[in-house]
Design an enzyme around this catalytic site. Sequence first.
Site, PDB file in Angstrom:
ATOM      1  N   LYS A   1      -4.009   0.899   1.738  1.00  0.00           N
ATOM      2  CA  LYS A   1      -4.409  -0.387   1.682  1.00  0.00           C
ATOM      3  C   LYS A   1      -5.617  -0.861   0.985  1.00  0.00           C
ATOM      4  CE  LYS A   1      -0.526  -2.006   3.923  1.00  0.00           C
ATOM      5  NZ  LYS A   1       0.127  -0.619   4.487  1.00  0.00           N
TER       6      LYS A   1
HETATM    7  C1  LIG Z   1       1.367  -0.592   4.793  1.00  0.00           C
HETATM    8  C2  LIG Z   1       1.603   0.939   4.796  1.00  0.00           C
HETATM    9  C3  LIG Z   1       2.826   1.456   4.552  1.00  0.00           C
HETATM   10  C4  LIG Z   1       3.792   0.688   3.922  1.00  0.00           C
HETATM   11  O1  LIG Z   1       3.673   0.066   2.524  1.00  0.00           O
HETATM   12  P1  LIG Z   1       4.482  -1.195   2.056  1.00  0.00           P
HETATM   13  O2  LIG Z   1       3.654  -1.388   0.786  1.00  0.00           O
HETATM   14  O3  LIG Z   1       4.291  -2.327   3.048  1.00  0.00           O
HETATM   15  O4  LIG Z   1       5.719  -0.754   1.803  1.00  0.00           O
HETATM   16  C5  LIG Z   1       3.203   2.664   4.560  1.00  0.00           C
HETATM   17  N1  LIG Z   1       2.161   3.684   4.983  1.00  0.00           N
HETATM   18  C6  LIG Z   1       0.908   3.203   5.788  1.00  0.00           C
HETATM   19  C7  LIG Z   1      -0.088   3.951   6.090  1.00  0.00           C
HETATM   20  C8  LIG Z   1       0.688   1.774   5.467  1.00  0.00           C
HETATM   21  O5  LIG Z   1      -0.420   1.203   5.956  1.00  0.00           O
END
Ligand SMILES: *Cc1c(COP(=O)(O)O)cnc(C)c1O
Length: 439
Positions: A107
């Site tokens: 993120k």
């Molecule tokens: C948010 C997240 C996901 C999922 O990603 P999306 O873009 O919401 O599909 C997968 N793994 C981790 C560790 C995340 O923080």
Amino acid sequence: MNFYSTQNPSCRASFAAAALRGLAQDGGLFLPETIPAFPVEEMQGLRDMSFPEIAFRVARLYLADEIPGADLRDIIDRAFPFPVPLRTLDEDTSVLELFHGPTYAFKDFGARFMARVLAYLTRNEDTETTVLVATSGDTGSAVAHGFHDVDGIRVALLYPSGRVSRMQEMQLTTLGGNITALEVGGTFDDCQNLVKRALVDREVLARKRLSSANSINIARLLPQAFYYFHAYGKRSGTGRRVVFSVPSGNLGNLTAGLIAQRMGLPVHRFVAASNANRPLPDYLDTGEFRPRESVPTLSSAMDVGNPGNFARLQRLCGGDADGVRQAIYGASVSDEETRKTIREVFAAHGYVLDPHGAVGYGALRRFLGVSRGRYESIILETAHPAKFLDVLETDIADAVRMPDGLRKALQGRKVSVPISTRYEEFRSFLLESHPGDNV
Ligand SMILES: *Cc1c(COP(=O)(O)O)cnc(C)c1O
């Protein structure tokens, strides 16, 4: 370049307007009006480019008319001062480690770019912007870190009480300053609904400048396309077709991969790796998209029953299920299989996957079936395993080194504001003037 709303393609906005609003007026999601082609000559040079260089070359295709090159390069250099290594597991499979940013999850890519962009776009204004973020765990801290102590910005994080790991909660609730953590008595989908309602609430918008920092914000989505180009450039390049396995929840990561592919990146197929929350695999099976209540799993950041980016994903694939099936293979991996996968990969390669990456590995294995060796596969590892030590078995957990930033968060003091899922409660929170406001 202009951006249009998935609800109504004639509703358009500049990048700046789209990034500042988050959601289109009609509640739709913004997408670029055209998907620019990444120049073929540059594709050949990817291997020798740094990550910021690649990011700049991708981003300028969208933003050149609104952010001058030197400013864009500066935003990128400051957003991504960390490595993005591609680790080889075996001759068919590698892992793209997207967890070397300050909050140890992927993120950071979207959130840090967006934070810099919003600060840049509002640099000459006096009105404070409140950035709303619904988080299933990792988004919140990435956004909060990206904006911490940035003048003119307040951040309200909404997270589902008791449904994030202890480490994640400490990362969310210990920053203070311009960051407020709202602990919602509900699920991630409830948090996301509260944010969506606020963003189209005229009365609130008349009094507060709101923006959203979920993967629904176009300024968070675009930077997630950068690392697909980067990984493609760094792979061993055996001439085999390339498959990406993407641990998926709200589908932002996968949607960004599709954008990279539509820009010309030669990706053969995406594997959408889901846990027991499986609206996308079900859609691929049945052709019908049915949002559900989310259920808690080990890979909690993917516990999403109504993925916010589905409309975008569908549109990028031409609008129907056949188009989506051509680009994406979906698989759902149980908690039991997740644990088993972590153990097997550790035994075979001495590599510790976190539960999200393990879902990616398990789903990829399902896709490859008997056709191993035909593809070059890249698994996106979305979080540092140290964020999920409580899920790992002791001997595996012992092999994980705790990064300094996480150790620091654990030593902080949790501060959160509990609220229910009633919109009125969230609304009054937004309308109150906060201590420290310049009003
Ligand atoms: C948010 C997240 C996901 C999922 O990603 P999306 O873009 O919401 O599909 C997968 N793994 C981790 C560790 C995340 O923080």
